[in-house]
Design a protein around this motif. Sequence first.
Motif, PDB file in Angstrom:
ATOM      1  N   PRO A 367       0.825  -1.222   0.000  1.00 48.63           N
ATOM      2  CA  PRO A 367       0.000   0.000   0.000  1.00 48.63           C
ATOM      3  C   PRO A 367       0.852   1.261   0.000  1.00 48.63           C
ATOM      4  O   PRO A 367       1.961   1.286   0.535  1.00 48.63           O
ATOM      5  CB  PRO A 367      -0.800  -0.123   1.294  1.00 48.63           C
ATOM      6  N   LEU A 368       0.313   2.285  -0.617  1.00 46.96           N
ATOM      7  CA  LEU A 368       0.926   3.610  -0.566  1.00 46.96           C
ATOM      8  C   LEU A 368       0.358   4.308   0.667  1.00 46.96           C
ATOM      9  O   LEU A 368      -0.841   4.555   0.757  1.00 46.96           O
ATOM     10  CB  LEU A 368       0.603   4.399  -1.832  1.00 46.96           C
ATOM     11  N   GLU A 369       1.220   4.613   1.616  1.00 44.39           N
ATOM     12  CA  GLU A 369       0.764   5.123   2.915  1.00 44.39           C
ATOM     13  C   GLU A 369       1.121   6.588   3.077  1.00 44.39           C
ATOM     14  O   GLU A 369       2.149   7.041   2.597  1.00 44.39           O
ATOM     15  CB  GLU A 369       1.390   4.306   4.041  1.00 44.39           C
ATOM     16  N   ALA A 370       0.248   7.307   3.751  1.00 41.18           N
ATOM     17  CA  ALA A 370       0.474   8.728   4.036  1.00 41.18           C
ATOM     18  C   ALA A 370      -0.067   9.039   5.416  1.00 41.18           C
ATOM     19  O   ALA A 370      -0.957   8.352   5.930  1.00 41.18           O
ATOM     20  CB  ALA A 370      -0.206   9.618   2.992  1.00 41.18           C
ATOM     21  N   LYS A 371       0.476  10.095   6.003  1.00 34.88           N
ATOM     22  CA  LYS A 371      -0.011  10.554   7.292  1.00 34.88           C
ATOM     23  C   LYS A 371      -1.160  11.531   7.085  1.00 34.88           C
ATOM     24  O   LYS A 371      -1.169  12.275   6.110  1.00 34.88           O
ATOM     25  CB  LYS A 371       1.103  11.252   8.079  1.00 34.88           C
ATOM     26  N   PRO A 372      -2.106  11.544   8.016  1.00 34.04           N
ATOM     27  CA  PRO A 372      -3.186  12.542   7.901  1.00 34.04           C
ATOM     28  C   PRO A 372      -2.630  13.962   8.005  1.00 34.04           C
ATOM     29  O   PRO A 372      -1.787  14.255   8.848  1.00 34.04           O
ATOM     30  CB  PRO A 372      -4.104  12.218   9.091  1.00 34.04           C
ATOM     31  N   VAL A 373      -3.096  14.808   7.120  1.00 33.65           N
ATOM     32  CA  VAL A 373      -2.697  16.216   7.198  1.00 33.65           C
ATOM     33  C   VAL A 373      -3.708  17.038   7.995  1.00 33.65           C
ATOM     34  O   VAL A 373      -3.421  18.160   8.405  1.00 33.65           O
ATOM     35  CB  VAL A 373      -2.535  16.826   5.788  1.00 33.65           C
ATOM     36  N   LEU A 374      -4.896  16.444   8.224  1.00 32.60           N
ATOM     37  CA  LEU A 374      -5.939  17.176   8.938  1.00 32.60           C
ATOM     38  C   LEU A 374      -6.965  16.170   9.437  1.00 32.60           C
ATOM     39  O   LEU A 374      -7.261  15.187   8.761  1.00 32.60           O
ATOM     40  CB  LEU A 374      -6.618  18.193   8.007  1.00 32.60           C
ATOM     41  N   GLN A 375      -7.522  16.423  10.630  1.00 33.80           N
ATOM     42  CA  GLN A 375      -8.607  15.614  11.164  1.00 33.80           C
ATOM     43  C   GLN A 375      -9.781  16.515  11.528  1.00 33.80           C
ATOM     44  O   GLN A 375      -9.598  17.621  12.031  1.00 33.80           O
ATOM     45  CB  GLN A 375      -8.147  14.840  12.411  1.00 33.80           C
ATOM     46  N   LEU A 376     -10.983  16.019  11.201  1.00 36.40           N
ATOM     47  CA  LEU A 376     -12.206  16.773  11.479  1.00 36.40           C
ATOM     48  C   LEU A 376     -13.085  15.979  12.433  1.00 36.40           C
ATOM     49  O   LEU A 376     -12.868  14.788  12.657  1.00 36.40           O
ATOM     50  CB  LEU A 376     -12.970  17.060  10.182  1.00 36.40           C
ATOM     51  N   GLU A 377     -14.096  16.668  12.959  1.00 36.90           N
ATOM     52  CA  GLU A 377     -15.018  16.011  13.884  1.00 36.90           C
ATOM     53  C   GLU A 377     -16.058  15.186  13.130  1.00 36.90           C
ATOM     54  O   GLU A 377     -16.429  14.111  13.565  1.00 36.90           O
ATOM     55  CB  GLU A 377     -15.733  17.066  14.761  1.00 36.90           C
ATOM     56  N   GLN A 378     -16.533  15.693  11.996  1.00 34.23           N
ATOM     57  CA  GLN A 378     -17.601  15.032  11.259  1.00 34.23           C
ATOM     58  C   GLN A 378     -17.028  14.244  10.080  1.00 34.23           C
ATOM     59  O   GLN A 378     -15.992  14.616   9.518  1.00 34.23           O
ATOM     60  CB  GLN A 378     -18.612  16.064  10.731  1.00 34.23           C
ATOM     61  N   PRO A 379     -17.696  13.143   9.698  1.00 34.92           N
ATOM     62  CA  PRO A 379     -17.236  12.406   8.513  1.00 34.92           C
ATOM     63  C   PRO A 379     -17.247  13.287   7.269  1.00 34.92           C
ATOM     64  O   PRO A 379     -18.138  14.099   7.063  1.00 34.92           O
ATOM     65  CB  PRO A 379     -18.258  11.262   8.400  1.00 34.92           C
ATOM     66  N   ILE A 380     -16.223  13.099   6.414  1.00 36.14           N
ATOM     67  CA  ILE A 380     -16.066  13.896   5.201  1.00 36.14           C
ATOM     68  C   ILE A 380     -16.737  13.158   4.058  1.00 36.14           C
ATOM     69  O   ILE A 380     -16.491  11.966   3.830  1.00 36.14           O
ATOM     70  CB  ILE A 380     -14.575  14.133   4.900  1.00 36.14           C
ATOM     71  N   SER A 381     -17.590  13.866   3.325  1.00 38.42           N
ATOM     72  CA  SER A 381     -18.309  13.233   2.224  1.00 38.42           C
ATOM     73  C   SER A 381     -17.894  13.787   0.868  1.00 38.42           C
ATOM     74  O   SER A 381     -18.286  13.220  -0.159  1.00 38.42           O
ATOM     75  CB  SER A 381     -19.822  13.436   2.417  1.00 38.42           C
ATOM     76  N   ALA A 382     -17.144  14.874   0.803  1.00 35.53           N
ATOM     77  CA  ALA A 382     -16.773  15.463  -0.487  1.00 35.53           C
ATOM     78  C   ALA A 382     -15.425  16.160  -0.342  1.00 35.53           C
ATOM     79  O   ALA A 382     -15.111  16.736   0.704  1.00 35.53           O
ATOM     80  CB  ALA A 382     -17.836  16.460  -0.954  1.00 35.53           C
TER      81      ALA A 382
END
Length: 1936
Positions: A367-382
Motif C-alpha cells: 500500500p501507498l501510505e500517508a499521514k493525515p494532514v488534517l482531522q475533522l469532527e464530522q465524517p467527510i463526504s466530499a
Amino acid sequence: MTPWCPLGPRLLRVLLLCLPLPPPPRAHRFSAPNTTFNHLALAPGRGTLYVGAVNRLFQLSPELRLQAVAVTGPVFDSPDCVPFRDPADCPQARLTDNTNQLLLVSGRAQELVACGQARQGVCEKRGLEDVARVLYRAEDPGDGQFVAANAPGVATVGLVVAAPGRDLLLVARGLAGKLSGGVPPLTVRQLAGPQPFSSEGLGRLVVGDFSDYNNSYVAAFADARSAYFVFRRRGARAQAEYRSYVARVCLGDANLYSYVEVPLACRGQGLIQAASLTPGSLLAAFAAGPAGARPALCAFPLAELDRSMERARRLCYTAGGRGPSGLEEATVEYGVTSRCVALPADSPESYPCGDEHTPSPIAGRQPLEAKPVLQLEQPISAVAGLQTDGHTIAFLGDTQGQLHKVFLNGSQGQVYHSQQVGPPGSAISPDLLVDSSGHHLYVLTAQQVARVPVAACPQFPDCASCLRARDPLCGWCVLQGRCTPKGQCGRAAQANQWLWSYEDGHCPHIQSLLPAHRPRQEQGQVTLSVPRLPTLAMDEYFHCAFGDYDSLAHVEGPHVACVTPPEDQLPLNPPGTDHVTLPLALMFEDVAVATTNFSFYDCSAVQALEAAAPCRACVSSLWRCRWCSQSSRCVYGEHCPEGEDTIYSVQEVDVQVRGPGACPRVEGLAGPLLVPVGWESHLALRVRNLQHFGSLPASYHCWLELPGELRRLPASLEEMAGDVGLIHCQAQQFRPSMAQRELPVPIYVTRGKGQRLDNARTLHVTLYDCAVDHPDCSRCQAANGSLGCVWCSHGQPACRYGPLCPPGAVELLCPTPSIDTVEPLTGPPEGGLALTIQGSNLGRDFAEVQDAVKVAGRPCSPEPSLYRTSARIVCVTAPAPSGTTGPIQVAIKNRPPGISTQHFTYQDPILLSLSPQWGPQAGGTRLTIHGQHLQTGGDISAFVGEQPCPIQEPVCPEAIVCHTMSQASPGEAVVRVVFGHAQRTLLASPFQYTANPQLVAAEPSVSFRGGGRLIRVRGTGLDVVQQPLLSVWLEATAEVQARGARPPDPSPSRSCGAPAAAPQACIPLEGGLLQCSTVCSVNSSSLLVCHSPAVPDGAHPRRVFFALDNVHIDFASASGGQDFLYQPNPRLAPLSREEPTRPYRVKPGNVLDVEGQGLNLGISKEEVRVHIGDGECLVKTLTLTHLYCEPPPRAPQPTNGSGTLPQFVVRGGSGCRAGWALGPQRPPLRSPARPPPQVQMGNVRLALGPVQYETEPALSAFPVEAQVGLGMGAAVLIAAVLLLSLMYRHKSKQALRDYQKVLVQLENLEIGVGDQCRKEFTDLMTEMTDLSSDLEASGIPFLDYHTYAERVFFPGHGSCPLQPALEGPGEEARRVPVRQGLTQLSNLLNSKLFLLTLIRTLEGQPGFSQRDRCHVASLLSLALHGKLEYLTDILRTLLSDLAAHYVHRNPKLMLRRTETMVEKLLTNWLSICLYAFLKEVAGEPLYLLLRAIQYQVDKGPVDAVTGKAKRTLNDSRLLREDVDFRPLTLMVLVGPGAGGAAGSSATQRVPARVLDTDTITQVKEKVLDQVYKGTPFSQRPSVHVLDLEWRSGLAGHLTLSDEDLTSVTQNHWKRLNTLQHYKVPDGATVGLIPQLHNGRAVSQSLAQSCPLGESESYGPRATSGPSDVPMLEDGEEGGVRLWHLVKATEEPEGAKARRGSLRERDRERARAKAIPEIYLTRLLSMKGTLQKFVDDTFQAILSVNRPVPIAIKYLFDLLDELAGKHGIEDPETLHIWKTNSLLLRFWVNALKKPQLIFDVRVSDNVDAVLAVIAQTFIDSCTVSEHKVGRDSPVNKLLYAREIPRYKQMVERYYSDIRQSSAASYQEMNSALAELSGNYASAPHCLEALQELYKHIHRYYDQIIGALEEDPVAQKMQLACRLQQVAALVENKVTDL
C-alpha cells in the motif's frame, strides 16, 4: 477618552475602521420542491451547470438561475426486467423513480451524458444548450448498453476522455443485483457510432466473480496522461477485510491493458470516502479509524503514486510479480486467467500502456501510505482541490452540510474557514466543483445547489480583519485599501504592496508622532513614522488628512511630514474636556494607508477643569501649558504679560519656576481644626508662594461651604519670612441647620475679585456639638478631651462646650449608676456566665467599672471588648453556692453604687431523664431532656455525643426540647447540656442511636384525591421513629396554595407545659411546590399505619414519600417499585334518580345497587362502610360502576340531626377529616324534612338521600263479622293467588341470594388471586435480583456458536450430527483424493448456476423427502458458511422463485411451513444473522423468563409420575388437587466426597430449597441446580450417577432413593419415596455421593460426548416426569403401579370396581363431583407472576429502540420488493409473509426451545409453560381478530386480554422497520462479510460436503442430465467438473 469618529464625506469612505463589518456575501442557491438532487456537472467553456436529480434534469446559469428542465421519470420499470416496450413483457413493472446515476459533459461533441437507474442503467445524450432536447436514446438497448447501476444506493462514476478522433466513456460501477451481475465493474464505452454507450470491442475489467471483490467506487478523475479510479473492495477472494484502492488507466488505452491498482492507506484511519485530484497530489478523505481516530484528510503525492504503480507494473511484467526479497508484491487480480510473467527488462518502457501480451489487470500488494494532514469532527463526504499562486487549497464537505476550506501548507492542513452550506444533517455530495475561473465553488446536497465564493476577500473591510482571516487566497492591497487576491493587486510584485497573512506581514501603521499633540491656536508641522511604507512613482504623492483637512505629505524614507490645520478648521472641544482628538490618516489618493489619532489642546480650558486648584491643573496637564499668576490665566507656549510672573509646565525641565509646587496655594489650617458650635472662633490658614502676585495690594476672603449656605468671611494676610504667610479669617460663630456631633466644612481662600488660591489638598474645618451622642454625664465626660465638653447642670442638664456653661454649673462627678435590665437572671453555681447589664452612667471608661460590679454579693468580672461606655457592662459571674440570690450592684468610685431591682439567682441545673431514649442514626428525633432548673443562664446548648442537638425554644425550667442530628453509626451517645461554661451530663440513661428504619412493603399504592385511605407499611426499626409522616409534593397553582396552605412559621411559639403542636396539613415549599402530609401511627416495630394525604383539585402529585424523622423514603422504594397513584374522587348517583329528595324505598332482604363512576379505582370493598342511619349496609361487591350492599333486616334509627328518616351514608377508610376541601361534587339537594344522603370513601363523603323501609300497612278497624264474611267469600281466590305469589317470591329471593353469593365468591376469588400474584411476584423479583447478581459473575450460559449452529441446522440429530466415521485399516490412502474431490465440490458450489440447478433438480425428484430437503439445506448452509454474501444471493433468488410459485396459487401460504429447501435455508440464515442479537439483546430477557418459570414451577409440588404441577400455565399439566406441602431448606455439603466441585479443599454448606413432597430424584435435581449454580448444564454431573445421603450427627448416614424396602404399597399402588416419607426435617444436612450401583440410569460424565443414536432432544432434559419412574408390571392384571402425589385416573374399570370399601368409593365419588375448574385460578396466579418477564421478552423481540439487525431490515425489504414485483397490494399478505419468515420461523422456535440457545436443563413442565407462551406469541402475530368464547381452550383464554396489546406491538414493529432507512446491498454485504469472518471456521465443513455428496450420488444421473441440458452450464463445463468430483470421491473405502 472616547475616540471621535468624524463626519466628513471623504473620511467616511476611506476610514473603514469606523464602519461596522458588512455581512459575508450570501451564497446563491437553487432548490426545487420535493426533488432530491443526485449529481452535478459543469460545462467548462460555457460555465453552464447541470443537475441530475430524481426524475429531473436541471440546466442552470453560472448564477444558478434556472434555464431549462427535463423530466426523466417516474417510468414503468423493474430492476428484474430488461428494457421493454410492451408492458406485458414485464408484468412486475411498477411506476419507478428514476434516480440519476451518472452525469457527464462531452466537450468535443457538446453533449450531456445522463444515465439513470431505470431501464438497467441505460444512458442518453442531451444538448448542452437545452437539456430538454434529447440527442440520443436507445429504444431497444442491448445488455452491452447497460451502463449505470440499477439500484440507487450503488455508486457509479465515470469520465469522458479524449481519444484520437473520438471521445470515450470510462464507467466504473458497483455490484447492483439481478440482471447486472454480468456487467463488469469497469468498462470503456463509445460515445459515437451506431451503438453509443456500447462496450463492444472495447476494454472491460473482466472479473471471475464480482461478488468476491464487491468494488464500491468513490471517484474518477483524469490528468493529461491517465485516468484514475478510487474505490473500496475486499483484499482478495479469501479475505473479508475491505481496503481502499486507486486504479490507473492510460487515457489512450481503449482495451484496459494498462490497468494497475495499488492500495491506499491513511495511517490509523478507516476506508476512503471521497477523493479529488489536484496538480501534483491526490487528496483523499478517510473514515474514522478503529482506535478512535477522527475522520481525516490525507494527501498522496502523484509522483509517489505513479512510482508505486510503475513498480507494480514492472514487477508483474518482468519478475513474475515478486520483489527483490522474493515476496509477491504484484499480482493479477479479479480471478482472471492472466498471470504475472517474466518479459524482457525493457518491456515497461516499450509498452508504457500495455499490450495484448502483457498481464492485466495488475494489483500491487504494497500500500501507498500517508499521514493525515488534517482531522475533522464530522465524517467527510466530499473533497475538491484548487492550486493557485503556488498554494494548494482543499475544500471539504461533511455529512452535516458544512463546507470547510483548508490550506495545505507542507505536511499540515489548517481549516481557515467553515460555513454551513446545506441544511443541517444533509451531507454534501461528492460532486464538489470549482468553476473554470477558480472564483466560485458549486456545492450540492440532496435539497439544493449552492454557489460559494472560493475566496471571500471583499467581505473583510480592513487590513486587520483581512490578515486575521488567514485566507491564503487573500491579502491586503495597501494602495488600493482593500482585501484582494494577489492577482487583483496591481503592484503585488513590489515590496510592501500586497500583504499576506502567512508571511511576517503587519498592517501599515503610524509608529510614532512628533510632536504627539499641538495647541489648537497654533498651526505647525507633524512628523509621522510609518515603517515599510510602499514606494510611489515619481508623479504620485501621499497626503495627510486631519479630519476633513488635507495636507500634502513630504516623505523621507519612513518619515512623513505634514502641516496641521489652522484653528478655524478645527471643531470645538467636547464639553468637559480641554482638547479635541481627530483621526489622522496617511492617504494615497482616496485610500487610507495608515491611521491614528491626533489631539489639539486648549490651555485656557484646562484651568476650568479643576476649580479647587486651577494653577496646579494648568502646569500638571499633559500639554505644555503655563500659568500667569497675577492674571490667573493658563496659556500655551508664549510668555505672560510684562511684569507678571510665569509658572512653567512640569514638562519643561530647563526652568526653575515650574510645576504645581511653584503655584500660589493654601497649604493647610494653622488653627483651630475643631470648632465648637455656638462659640465664636478665629480661623487661620497657612499660605505659600504669594510673592508671585507682586506688591500690589489686594483683599482676601475665607469661604466656608456650610450645609445649604456658602459663608464669606473677610480675611487678612500676615506675611512671614520667605514665601510663607498666614491668612486670618474674621472670628465667627457657627450654628449648622442640622445637629451633628461632627461636621466637616470645606474651606478655601480667594484674592481680589474671585481669584482663587489653590488648595494644596482638600481642606476642611470640623464643627462639633457636645450635646449630640452624649446623653448622660458619663458619656459626656468620656468624650475626647480636646473637645472641651462638660456636663452642665444649668437649666436642663446636658453636655455642652465648656465656655458655654456657667462656672458654677459644671458637674465634675456624675450621678449614681442606673441599671435598667439584667439578662439572664439565673446562672450555674460554677459561675462563668456572661451577664449583660444595661443602663446609664455605667462608667466613663472600662477602668472605672473593672472592679465595680457585684452579682448577688459575688464579684463579676467585666469583659473589656463587650463594654459600651456608660450604657452596657457584660461581666462573667464568679462561683457561688446554689441558692445564692441577690441584686446586681455597680459601684463607681466616689459615687454611691447603683443597685438593680431584679435579683440574680445561682441555681444548680439537674438532668433527670430522656424521652425517647432511642432514635434513628439519621437524626430528627424530637428529644425531651427532663430535669430541674434547666432554665439556667442565657446561653444553653445541648449535645448528643459529639453532635449538637439544636434546641427548640423556649427552654422550660423542667424540660429542654431539641432535635437530634445524624450520627455516623449506631450506638450509645451521652447527652450533655452546657449552661454557659458549666456542663451537665446524663450518664445514667444515654441516648441510643439505632439503625435507620427500613421499609420493605407499602400497600395499597392507590388512593382517591380526597385521601384518607389506610396505607399499611411494613419494615424494620419503625418503632424508633417519633413522628412518621406520609407526605406528597404537589405542583399547585398560586390560587390552590392560597386556598389552604399556610407558610411554615419561622419561629413557632410554644409555651412550657403545652403539648407539641400537630404538623400543618399543607405547607408551601420553594419552587412553587406544596407539601401535604398526614401523621402515621406506629403499630409495631415492623408496621406503620398511614392515611393517604388529600390532594386538592388543580394540584398534580410529583413525589410521594415517607418522612421517618430525618429518613426520607420514596413510596416506590418502599413498595417494590410501585409508584403511588391518585385517582379522581368517586361519584355516586342518588338512590332516587328521578326525585333525589324523595326517600328511596328499601325492602328488607333485598340487595341495594348503587351506581356511580370510578368506585373501585382508589379503594377496596373491605374499606368501604355503608350506613343507613345507625345501621350498617354490608358491602358485598364493589366494581367500577356499582356498589352492592345488603341492608339491615330491620329499619335502623336516624342518626342525630338527620331528620326523621335514616340517611344512606357510604364511608371508606378511617373516616378521617381531610386536610383539604374536596373538589366540586354533585351539590346536595336539601329539604327541611329529609336531609341529603352522604357517602364517604376515605375522606370523600357523599350523600345519597334518605331511605324508607317498606313495612306491612296497619289494618284499619273493621267489624269482625264483615271480616269473616269477606274472608269466607274470597277464600278460594285469595288462597290461589297467595300460594302463587309466595312461590314466586320465594323463588326470586332465593335466586337473588344465590346470585349475590356467587358475586361475593367471585370477588373473594379475584382478590385472593391478586394477593397471591403480588406475593409471588415479590418473591420472584427477590429471586431474580439474586439471579442477576449471579449472572454478573458467571454470565448467561449461551451455547458456543458451533453447538448453536448444529442444533439449529440439524434438529433431532443429537449433539454431533456430522461426526466423521472412524478410519479402518488401509483407508489412509483414500483420504487425499477424497479431500481433493470435496474441495473441488466446494469450488463447484460457488457457481450460482450449478447450485441453483442442483437445488431445483433435487427438489424435483419424487423420492427426495421433506427430511432430505431440510438436511441438504443445512449441509449447504455449513458448506457456504464462509461466503454468506453468496448464500444470501442464492436465498434471494430462491425466495423470488418461491414467491412466483405461490402468487398464482394462494400467496398467503408462502413460508407457512418448512417444505422446501429455501425455507430451511431461510431458517438457517436467520439463525446465523441473529446470533449476535440473541447474545446482546434478546438472550437476557429470554433467559430470565426461563429461570423465572423454573423457579415458580419448583416452588410448588410436581407429580413425578403424571408430570402435573401445581404452578403452571398449561391446563393439561395442571395438578387439580390440593396437596399439602411444606418448603424445606437443606444444607448440602459441598466438597471432597460430597459431590462438590472439583478442586475444592474445604467442605462448605450450601442451602438448597426443596419441598417435603419432592421425590428423591427431584431433590437431587434441585440440589444440583443450587450447587452448580452458574455452571452450564453440560458440565454438571448427571442426577443418575449420584445418590442423596442424609447425615444426622456424627455417624448417622442414610442413603435416600425413590424406591426402597420402606416404600408404601397399598392396593397395587406403590408410592414413590419423598422427604416427607423419610421425615427429613427443615435444615437437615445432606450430601451427594457417587452411586455405587445403577442399573437404570445412563452414565453421563462432565465432558459431553456424542451419542451413538439420534435423539429428538436438543439438550439434556429434566429427569422428573412420567418417563423417569416407569410403572412396574403395568401390563399384568395384578401388577403394581407407581404414584407420587395423585393416582392416575386412566385405570381399568375392573380394577376401580375391585378397589377399596364402600366408604372409599363414596369419597372418590364426592371428590369427582367437586369442581376441578376452581383450580384454574392457579393458572391466573402463575400468569400474573410471570407477566413482567413475558412482557420483557416480547418487548426485546419486538422493539426497535435498539438498531434492528440489518438482516431483518434486508429480509423485510426483500419481501416488500417481492410483493411489489408480483402486484400484491394486500397488506395482510405481506404481514403474513413477514410473520412466517421471522417471528414464527425463528422467534417461536427460540421461545419453545431455549435449549437451542442456552446450555440449560428444560423440564417437561417448563416446556409446557413455554408452549403456552409461544402459542400466545403465535396468536399475537396473526392478522385475524383474536376471538374467544366460553368453549375456547383455557390456554387461549389465559392471555386473551394481552393479545390485542401484543398485536399492536407486532404492527408497530413492522411499521417502524418499514419506515427506517433502507438496508443497502453494500451494507448487507459488509455485515455478512463480517459474520463470515467471525464464524470463518465453519463447523464440520468437509463432513458436510461429504454428506452432501451422498445426496448428489443418489441422484447423480438426473443432476448430470440437467447440467448438460443448460447451454450456459455447457459453456462453463459444469457437468464435466462434477464428473471430476465423482471420479475423486467415488469408490472410497473409508470416510474422512
